[in-house]
Motif scaffolding. Structure first.
Motif, PDB file in Angstrom:
ATOM      1  N   SER A 109      28.742  43.064  44.388  1.00  0.00           N
ATOM      2  CA  SER A 109      29.498  43.294  45.196  1.00  0.00           C
ATOM      3  C   SER A 109      30.543  45.044  45.663  1.00  0.00           C
ATOM      4  O   SER A 109      30.676  45.479  43.715  1.00  0.00           O
ATOM      5  CB  SER A 109      30.697  42.709  44.901  1.00  0.00           C
ATOM      6  OG  SER A 109      31.771  42.422  45.920  1.00  0.00           O
ATOM      7  N   SER A 111      32.926  45.405  45.981  1.00  0.00           N
ATOM      8  CA  SER A 111      34.144  45.814  46.038  1.00  0.00           C
ATOM      9  C   SER A 111      35.049  45.802  44.651  1.00  0.00           C
ATOM     10  O   SER A 111      35.673  45.535  44.345  1.00  0.00           O
ATOM     11  CB  SER A 111      34.879  43.988  46.888  1.00  0.00           C
ATOM     12  OG  SER A 111      34.598  44.354  47.944  1.00  0.00           O
ATOM     13  N   TYR A 144      43.319  42.717  40.795  1.00  0.00           N
ATOM     14  CA  TYR A 144      43.364  42.684  41.639  1.00  0.00           C
ATOM     15  C   TYR A 144      44.880  43.092  42.820  1.00  0.00           C
ATOM     16  O   TYR A 144      45.776  41.890  42.212  1.00  0.00           O
ATOM     17  CB  TYR A 144      42.466  41.655  43.026  1.00  0.00           C
ATOM     18  CG  TYR A 144      42.829  40.891  43.249  1.00  0.00           C
ATOM     19  CD1 TYR A 144      43.041  40.287  43.967  1.00  0.00           C
ATOM     20  CD2 TYR A 144      43.328  40.192  42.014  1.00  0.00           C
ATOM     21  CE1 TYR A 144      43.693  38.985  44.615  1.00  0.00           C
ATOM     22  CE2 TYR A 144      43.554  38.842  42.048  1.00  0.00           C
ATOM     23  CZ  TYR A 144      43.922  37.898  43.472  1.00  0.00           C
ATOM     24  OH  TYR A 144      44.887  36.446  43.486  1.00  0.00           O
ATOM     25  N   GLN A 197      39.132  43.675  46.858  1.00  0.00           N
ATOM     26  CA  GLN A 197      38.362  44.799  46.130  1.00  0.00           C
ATOM     27  C   GLN A 197      39.229  45.033  44.150  1.00  0.00           C
ATOM     28  O   GLN A 197      40.691  43.935  44.153  1.00  0.00           O
ATOM     29  CB  GLN A 197      39.215  46.553  45.994  1.00  0.00           C
ATOM     30  CG  GLN A 197      38.197  47.081  46.896  1.00  0.00           C
ATOM     31  CD  GLN A 197      38.418  48.316  47.861  1.00  0.00           C
ATOM     32  OE1 GLN A 197      39.727  48.807  47.818  1.00  0.00           O
ATOM     33  NE2 GLN A 197      37.535  49.120  47.991  1.00  0.00           N
TER      34      GLN A 197
END
Length: 408
Positions: A109, A111, A144, A197
């Protein structure tokens, strides 16, 4: 891997592998890179099945870890949960309170934001271990900016359900774990995280290992994900601690004398006074300590620093203490390149760093911790701070839950 996953944060449920021994606290450990050889033996003295036997099998003994893992699974020392789950994890104690979700994070990912460089040695070591065991033996630590359904679920589960694990660790922290198996709840977490993210707070080498193994296998499989703890930093702000350096063979007086051409250097008979000056310093600062009086370095020559800095880096990156250490103080002032043999690492403990410096006839370089907003900003800009720049706490305990590729 599908391109949609590259655009979002993915945390998959998995079949957790957990200890079934009487005293689970006795088989846990800190993360592998915080364990000295003496610490490892002390952990084994407490319990012969301590997870340290898996995560630190010794150089070249990765097959032993595989055989041991299979033996513990076959004998019932370790058992696999029957249903795939996301796991709510809580740490509580004096000055410690954190909750998050443990799951299998999508490795490819975009993110997932690294913020530190990695060294090839630790990646090769962890890759050999992961390749041999077919397992993620300890979670990495992700942060996050949440505030959504996933974060709400974490608190609802922790306050309203019975944990599957509840223990008081030898670190003085209470550790609790809940399994979330409901399809609707898991789907709600997935939907919430898809647009977010996450910053790697701890475990850069392990995440790089996840990526290396996925690339090595080349086909879809359980190695597309890696074990991770995901914490909402808005609900549970992290505690950042400094990581200090020790330069073996560089005498303290020589280090201080050579610094005087580029820094304001103040001598202290008391290490505590020098550290107080470090904490209150505005701008780049370091304390040099070892055999003799401590020295506080402040106010570096701006022209020399600018000349040493990499020109393609952002102003925020160039202002970081560890950037100035790695780009200016080490190579330009002392003629030292940063590598694992030349520059030793000591987490958090200033006294331990000074003891090591004295034992190795060298100099301890004591740092201030970076700030969380600095780290987020650098990572979001696509940059990485120098290796071992940050130590986020509290880190998840190792041994509470494992993930094997065979279990899925």
């Amino acid at each position: 891997m599908e391109s949609s996953e590259r655009a979002g944060l993915v945390l998959r449920p998995f079949h957790g592998v957990r200890y079934a021994v009487d005293d689970i606290a006795a088989v846990t450990s800190p993360p592998y890179d915080l364990i000295s050889p003496g610490d490892a033996q002390a952990l084994l003295d407490v319990h012969p099945n301590n997870v340290v036997r898996l995560i630190l099998p010794g150089a070249g003994h990765y097959t032993d870890a595989h055989v041991l893992l299979e033996d513990w699974l076959a004998s019932g020392v370790l058992v696999t949960d029957p249903e795939p789950a996301l796991y709510v994890y809580e740490q509580s104690g004096v000055g410690v309170f954190q909750r998050g979700l443990i799951g299998a994070v999508g490795v490819d990912s975009d993110s997932v934001l690294p913020h530190e460089n990695v060294m090839p040695g630790p990646v090769a070591d962890r890759l050999a271990l992961m390749r041999s065991t077919g397992a993620n033996l300890e979670p990495i630590f992700l942060l996050y900016a949440g505030g959504g359904p996933a974060s709400t679920l974490v608190d609802e589960v922790a306050t309203g359900r019975e944990p599957v694990l509840d223990l008081h660790g030898r670190d003085g922290v209470r550790h609790r774990l809940w399994a979330v198996t409901g399809a609707d709840e898991i789907a709600g977490v997935a939907a919430d995280l898809a647009g977010r993210q996450a910053l790697i707070a701890d475990g850069h080498h392990r995440f790089a290992t996840y990526q290396a193994l996925r690339e090595e296998r080349g086909v879809p499989g359980p190695w597309d994900s890696g074990l991770a703890l995901l914490v909402d930093s808005t609900a549970y702000p992290p505690d950042l601690k400094a990581i200090h350096r020790v330069i073996p063979g560089l005498p303290l007086e020589e280090a201080a004398a050579r610094a005087k051409g580029a820094w304001q250097v103040q001598e202290f008979t008391s290490l505590e006074d020098a550290l107080a000056g470090l904490a209150s310093a505005r701008g780049p600062a370091f304390v040099l300590a070892g055999e003799g009086n401590a020295h506080l370095l402040t106010d570096p020559d701006r022209m020399q620093v600018e000349h040493a800095m990499q020109g393609d880096r952002s102003a925020r990156w160039r202002s970081l203490g560890t950037s100035i250490l790695n780009e200016f103080l080490l190579p330009k002032v002392w003629g030292i390149e940063d590598d694992e043999q030349t520059v030793l690492i000591v987490h958090h403990d200033t006294e331990a760093a000074v003891r090591l410096a004295r034992a190795r006839s060298g100099t301890a370089v004591l740092l201030n911790p970076l700030k969380a907003d600095e780290v987020f900003a650098v990572a979001a800009n696509g940059e990485r701070v120098p290796r071992k720049s940050t130590s986020f706490a509290p880190k998840p305990a190792t041994g509470l839950i494992l993930r094997t590729f065979a279990a899925g």
